[in-house]
Design an enzyme around this catalytic site. Structure first.
Site, PDB file in Angstrom:
ATOM      1  N   SER A 110       0.851  -1.193   0.000  1.00  0.00           N
ATOM      2  CA  SER A 110       0.000   0.000   0.000  1.00  0.00           C
ATOM      3  C   SER A 110       0.882   1.236   0.000  1.00  0.00           C
ATOM      4  CB  SER A 110      -0.892   0.021   1.247  1.00  0.00           C
ATOM      5  OG  SER A 110      -1.567   1.263   1.384  1.00  0.00           O
ATOM      6  N   TYR A 156      -1.805   0.561  10.665  1.00  0.00           N
ATOM      7  CA  TYR A 156      -1.770   0.131   9.262  1.00  0.00           C
ATOM      8  C   TYR A 156      -0.495   0.628   8.588  1.00  0.00           C
ATOM      9  CZ  TYR A 156      -3.528  -0.922   4.576  1.00  0.00           C
ATOM     10  OH  TYR A 156      -3.690  -1.430   3.309  1.00  0.00           O
TER      11      TYR A 156
END
Length: 260
Positions: A138, A151
């Site tokens: 990501s 995250y």
């Protein structure tokens, strides 16, 4: 010509499901891996993909997957897609259990599967000339943002693991590829992050022109693996045009400036 076989984790929804479907459309043999048997059964019925029910955070499940693959055919490519985000609060207010879940699936799960399948990939490379390990990370693994502590940390770690793996496998005909998406509109991923809060889900994408879809990422993954075996796309960062950077998102129409 050998029909290649690819293993896709997290294949029951979102990017993983779209990737499995696109590989099947391109004629690959696919083994879709996920926890939810009913979702995998639907994928198999609609595409002809092979499936295997496994939770990649459990070593016993990963060992069983390895054994099944070894008995059922060659493995030429692995797509480490399984992942997730849980919670979007500050570092101070975060629940450590959410961080643990994110590390277990995004980092440790990826390591388990990669380690278990590497011997099979090496054998596959002998047959067709090369093998592939592609990991979906990501843009959150490159740029921190408020509310993203857990995250961010998990994806920073995953990015680091991919870079290390590429160095460790240097000299072998195994491509190590990273695909790092920015804003992708996948309902389940975002709702999981916000605890099922649909209002927060809608607010994320409101007035954003054409956020990426799961199929956009799947198309990129298949393209990367179908390039000639000597071509390695080390890292692919993919964002919608409306997202110039992690912190720069345009809402509303995209229009050319008037010429001077």
């Amino acid at each position: 010509m050998t029909t290649k076989r690819v293993v896709v984790t997290g294949a029951s929804s979102g990017i993983g499901e779209a990737t499995a479907r696109r590989f099947r459309a391109h004629g690959w043999n696919v083994v879709g891996v996920a926890r939810r048997a009913e979702r995998l059964a639907k994928l198999a019925a609609e595409t002809g993909a092979d499936t295997f029910v496994a939770n990649i955070t459990k070593q016993s499940d990963v060992d069983a997957l390895r054994d099944y693959l070894a008995k059922s055919g060659p493995v030429h490519s692995l797509v480490n897609n399984a992942g997730g985000a849980f919670g979007a609060t500050s570092v101070e207010d975060s629940d450590p259990a959410d961080w643990q879940r994110m590390f277990d699936v995004n980092v440790l799960g990826m390591q388990r599967v990669t380690s278990a399948l590497l011997p099979l990939l090496r054998r596959g490379a002998l047959a067709v000339g090369h093998a592939d390990i592609l990991t979906v990370t990501s843009t959150a693994g490159f740029t921190s943002y408020e509310g993203g502590g857990g995250y961010n940390a998990a994806k920073f770690a995953a990015h680091g693991v991919v870079g290390t793996l590429r160095l460790e496998l240097a000299g072998e005909p195994i491509r190590v590829i990273e695909v790092a998406p920015g804003m992708v509109k996948t309902e389940e991923f975002t709702l999981n992050r916000f605890g099922g809060d649909s209002d927060r889900y809608e607010a994320i994408y409101r007035d954003v022109v054409d956020p990426l879809s799961a199929d956009d990422i799947a198309e990129t993954i298949v393209h990367a693996l179908e390039l000639p075996g000597h071509v390695n796309l080390d890292m692919i960062t993919i964002r919608p045009v409306a997202q110039a950077a992690q912190h720069k998102l345009v809402r509303g129409p995209l229009t050319p400036k008037a010429s001077s």
